[in-house]
Scaffold this motif. Structure first.
Motif, PDB file in Angstrom:
ATOM      1  N   VAL A   8       0.836  -1.199   0.000  1.00 28.49           N
ATOM      2  CA  VAL A   8       0.000   0.000   0.000  1.00 28.49           C
ATOM      3  C   VAL A   8       0.870   1.247   0.000  1.00 28.49           C
ATOM      4  CG1 VAL A   8      -2.075  -0.934   1.080  1.00 28.49           C
ATOM      5  CG2 VAL A   8      -0.216  -0.122   2.533  1.00 28.49           C
ATOM      6  N   LYS A   9       0.317   2.306  -0.608  1.00 26.80           N
ATOM      7  CA  LYS A   9       1.041   3.573  -0.658  1.00 26.80           C
ATOM      8  C   LYS A   9       0.432   4.514   0.375  1.00 26.80           C
ATOM      9  CE  LYS A   9       3.184   6.203  -4.325  1.00 26.80           C
ATOM     10  NZ  LYS A   9       3.062   6.632  -5.726  1.00 26.80           N
ATOM     11  N   MET A  10       1.264   5.077   1.215  1.00 24.11           N
ATOM     12  CA  MET A  10       0.808   6.030   2.223  1.00 24.11           C
ATOM     13  C   MET A  10       1.246   7.422   1.773  1.00 24.11           C
ATOM     14  SD  MET A  10      -0.580   4.309   4.759  1.00 24.11           S
ATOM     15  CE  MET A  10      -1.419   3.431   3.485  1.00 24.11           C
ATOM     16  N   THR A  16      -0.192   7.174   7.355  1.00 22.66           N
ATOM     17  CA  THR A  16       0.546   6.067   7.985  1.00 22.66           C
ATOM     18  C   THR A  16       0.072   5.871   9.419  1.00 22.66           C
ATOM     19  OG1 THR A  16       2.457   6.439   6.568  1.00 22.66           O
ATOM     20  CG2 THR A  16       2.864   5.259   8.624  1.00 22.66           C
ATOM     21  N   ILE A  17      -0.166   6.981  10.120  1.00 25.03           N
ATOM     22  CA  ILE A  17      -0.655   6.877  11.500  1.00 25.03           C
ATOM     23  C   ILE A  17      -2.054   6.252  11.530  1.00 25.03           C
ATOM     24  CG2 ILE A  17      -1.422   8.240  13.502  1.00 25.03           C
ATOM     25  CD1 ILE A  17       0.961  10.075  13.027  1.00 25.03           C
ATOM     26  N   THR A  18      -2.911   6.665  10.604  1.00 22.92           N
ATOM     27  CA  THR A  18      -4.275   6.127  10.566  1.00 22.92           C
ATOM     28  C   THR A  18      -4.276   4.626  10.291  1.00 22.92           C
ATOM     29  OG1 THR A  18      -5.119   8.247   9.821  1.00 22.92           O
ATOM     30  CG2 THR A  18      -6.535   6.346   9.441  1.00 22.92           C
ATOM     31  N   LEU A  19      -3.424   4.181   9.399  1.00 24.76           N
ATOM     32  CA  LEU A  19      -3.338   2.743   9.121  1.00 24.76           C
ATOM     33  C   LEU A  19      -2.837   1.994  10.360  1.00 24.76           C
ATOM     34  CD1 LEU A  19      -3.654   0.507   6.998  1.00 24.76           C
ATOM     35  CD2 LEU A  19      -1.252   0.818   6.442  1.00 24.76           C
ATOM     36  N   GLU A 133       9.031  12.935  -0.890  1.00 27.39           N
ATOM     37  CA  GLU A 133       9.433  12.800   0.520  1.00 27.39           C
ATOM     38  C   GLU A 133       8.267  12.581   1.481  1.00 27.39           C
ATOM     39  OE1 GLU A 133      10.454  16.425   3.031  1.00 27.39           O
ATOM     40  OE2 GLU A 133      11.129  17.065   1.049  1.00 27.39           O
ATOM     41  N   ASN A 134       7.032  12.777   1.011  1.00 27.72           N
ATOM     42  CA  ASN A 134       5.865  12.553   1.864  1.00 27.72           C
ATOM     43  C   ASN A 134       5.183  11.219   1.603  1.00 27.72           C
ATOM     44  OD1 ASN A 134       5.948  15.003   3.348  1.00 27.72           O
ATOM     45  ND2 ASN A 134       5.259  16.045   1.484  1.00 27.72           N
ATOM     46  N   LYS A 135       5.719  10.461   0.670  1.00 24.39           N
ATOM     47  CA  LYS A 135       5.074   9.188   0.341  1.00 24.39           C
ATOM     48  C   LYS A 135       5.947   8.007   0.751  1.00 24.39           C
ATOM     49  CE  LYS A 135       1.984  10.713  -3.249  1.00 24.39           C
ATOM     50  NZ  LYS A 135       2.254  11.820  -4.159  1.00 24.39           N
ATOM     51  N   ARG A 136       5.277   6.972   1.230  1.00 25.26           N
ATOM     52  CA  ARG A 136       5.972   5.754   1.617  1.00 25.26           C
ATOM     53  C   ARG A 136       5.207   4.559   1.049  1.00 25.26           C
ATOM     54  NH1 ARG A 136       8.613   9.450   3.029  1.00 25.26           N
ATOM     55  NH2 ARG A 136       9.580   9.858   5.056  1.00 25.26           N
ATOM     56  N   VAL A 137       5.932   3.490   0.762  1.00 32.22           N
ATOM     57  CA  VAL A 137       5.274   2.241   0.378  1.00 32.22           C
ATOM     58  C   VAL A 137       5.449   1.245   1.522  1.00 32.22           C
ATOM     59  CG1 VAL A 137       5.279   0.301  -1.228  1.00 32.22           C
ATOM     60  CG2 VAL A 137       5.596   2.630  -2.084  1.00 32.22           C
TER      61      VAL A 137
END
Ligand SMILES: Nc1ncnc2c1ncn2[C@@H]1O[C@H](COP(=O)(O)OP(=O)(O)OP(=O)(O)O)[C@@H](O)[C@H]1O
Ligand SMILES: [Mg+2]
Length: 156
Positions: A8-10, A16-19, A133-137
């Protein structure tokens, strides 16, 4: 045995906190989560969400210098570990099994350094930075039926 893997992509820190919070709400006594990924990939941020989902009122800080932080004020105890400083060994001496076999939830950052100590069932989550820089997988790798179901419910 791995039955489902989900990627999933955050798009933000908040996502990320909500997940993490959603997963935190589903955690049961004795659950073990292992997080890996680069510095700043979001492991501690995700753990803040887990704590929220466990109704832990404390602020979660990175346990890098103490290795283990314990939180006892939530729905279940949370044991937050950072194995980063164990890259040259020493995991055997920490007594991790006692945490893993306890009625609390164990979350290990830099879990590659405690691989040999892991129980049969656990949820591995791999964190990756992206060009943005604000996205994470986040890649979920559940081991055991309980975590397979959790990933299906929350992520899939
Ligand atoms: N989509 C995102 N998800 C998570 N964190 C994000 C995201 N976008 C930006 N960030 C920022 O990235 C940083 C992640 O730091 P965090 O401490 O959670 O990483 P870490 O994986 O625990 O690092 P370390 O290996 O040093 O413990 C925070 O400053 C956070 O605000
Ligand atoms: Mg961290």
């Amino acid at each position: 045995m791995i039955l489902v893997e989900e990627k999933v992509k955050m798009d933000s820190r908040e996502a990320t906190i909500t997940l993490g919070e959603k997963i935190g709400q589903k955690l049961q006594a004795g659950d073990v989560l292992v997080l890996d990924g680069d510095l700043g990939a979001g492991k501690t941020t995700f753990t803040k969400g887990l704590a929220k989902g466990l109704d832990i009122p404390d602020i979660i800080k990175s346990p890098t210098f103490t290795i283990i932080h314990e939180y006892h004020d939530g729905r279940l105890p949370l044991y937050h570990m950072d194995a980063y400083r164990l890259e040259n060994g020493g995991a055997e001496d920490l007594g991790l099994e006692e945490y893993f076999d306890s009625d609390g939830v164990s979350v290990v950052e830099w879990a590659e350094f405690v691989e040999d100590e892991l129980p049969d069932d656990f949820l591995a989550i791999h964190f990756r930075r992206t060009d943005d820089e604000n996205k994470r997988v986040l890649e979920f790798e559940p081991h055991g039926d309980h975590f397979v179901q959790m990933v299906k419910d929350v992520v899939a």
